[in-house]
Design an enzyme around this catalytic site. Sequence first.
Site, PDB file in Angstrom:
ATOM      1  N   SER A 158      -1.449   5.705  -2.822  1.00  0.00           N
ATOM      2  CA  SER A 158      -1.770   4.515  -2.042  1.00  0.00           C
ATOM      3  C   SER A 158      -3.285   4.386  -1.952  1.00  0.00           C
ATOM      4  CB  SER A 158      -1.179   4.634  -0.637  1.00  0.00           C
ATOM      5  OG  SER A 158      -1.569   3.546   0.186  1.00  0.00           O
ATOM      6  N   TYR A 171       0.416   9.571   7.181  1.00  0.00           N
ATOM      7  CA  TYR A 171       0.620   8.863   5.917  1.00  0.00           C
ATOM      8  C   TYR A 171      -0.612   8.976   5.021  1.00  0.00           C
ATOM      9  CZ  TYR A 171       1.678   4.964   2.737  1.00  0.00           C
ATOM     10  OH  TYR A 171       1.914   4.192   1.634  1.00  0.00           O
TER      11      TYR A 171
END
Length: 266
Positions: free
Chosen positions: A143, A157
Site C-alpha cells: 500500500s 495497518y
Amino acid sequence: MAKLDNKVALITGAAAGLGKGIALVYAKYGAKCCLIDLDSIELEKTAQELRDSYQAEVITFVGDVSKKEDMEAAVRETVKQFGSLDIACCNAGVCQLAPFEEMSDQMRDFHIDVNIKGVWNTCQAAIQPMLRQGKGAIVIASSVTGDIVADAGEAAYAMTKAALVGLTKSLAVEYADRNIRVNCTQLGYARTPMVEKMAKESNPDDPESVINDIARGVPMKRLAKPKEVGELFAFLGSDESSYLTGSQVVIDGGSTLPETMSMGTN
C-alpha cells in the site's frame, strides 16, 4: 492469445473487493484460477461469475491465510487440479482503525497475522512448486500507506503494509537467479467493502462524505476500481513484466503527488 493463457494463478482474498477484481481480470486474460477466501458463499459467487463471464477454469478453497497449513493445502490442491502454479497473488489483507494509545494487542496481532504472516505463508507455500518448475511470479499487495503516507489511526495497518515492501525486495533478490519474480503493488484508495467499512469507522453518521473527501484529494478525483488494480496484477504476473522484480508500483490516481491541497494555480 491472451497474456495469461495457460497460466495458473492463486489469488487470496478473492471473494470480494480487490481480490474479486483481480480474479475477474485474470480470468479475462485466460488464467486458470484458484480463489481463496474465508467467505465460502461470496467465494463461490465470484467463481461462478468467472465461469459465466469468461468460461474460466476455476477452483475455490476456503482457507485462512494466517494458517500456514491452509495455504500449503491450497497450493497442493491448485497443483493437483491444474498441474502447476505460475502466479501467486497475495491480496488478502485487513485494516481496522483505532487511536494508537487505545489499540489493543489483539487488534495489532490481527493485522500482523493476516497482512504479514498471511503473505509470508502464501509466498512460502507457492515458492515450492515454482522452484520445481524453474519459474514463477509473485505479486504482493502492499500500500502507499506506511511506506509513503499514513493517516491517523492506521498504525497497525501502516506498519504491516510497509513490512511487505521489505519482504518483496528480499524475496526478489533471493529468487532472481531461479527465475521467480516478486513485485508489489502500492495502492491508494479503491472503492471496496474494506474502504467502505473504514469510512464508517471514520464517520459513522456520514460515511459517504469520507469517500467523497478522499476523491477530492486525488488528482484524478476518484477512487480506483478493483478491476483497474487487477490490470496491474495481471501485468506483473504476466511475461510482459519479465524483467521486473523487486519493484514497488504505485497505483493511486496521483494521490501521493500533491505537496498541498491549496497551493498552486488550479
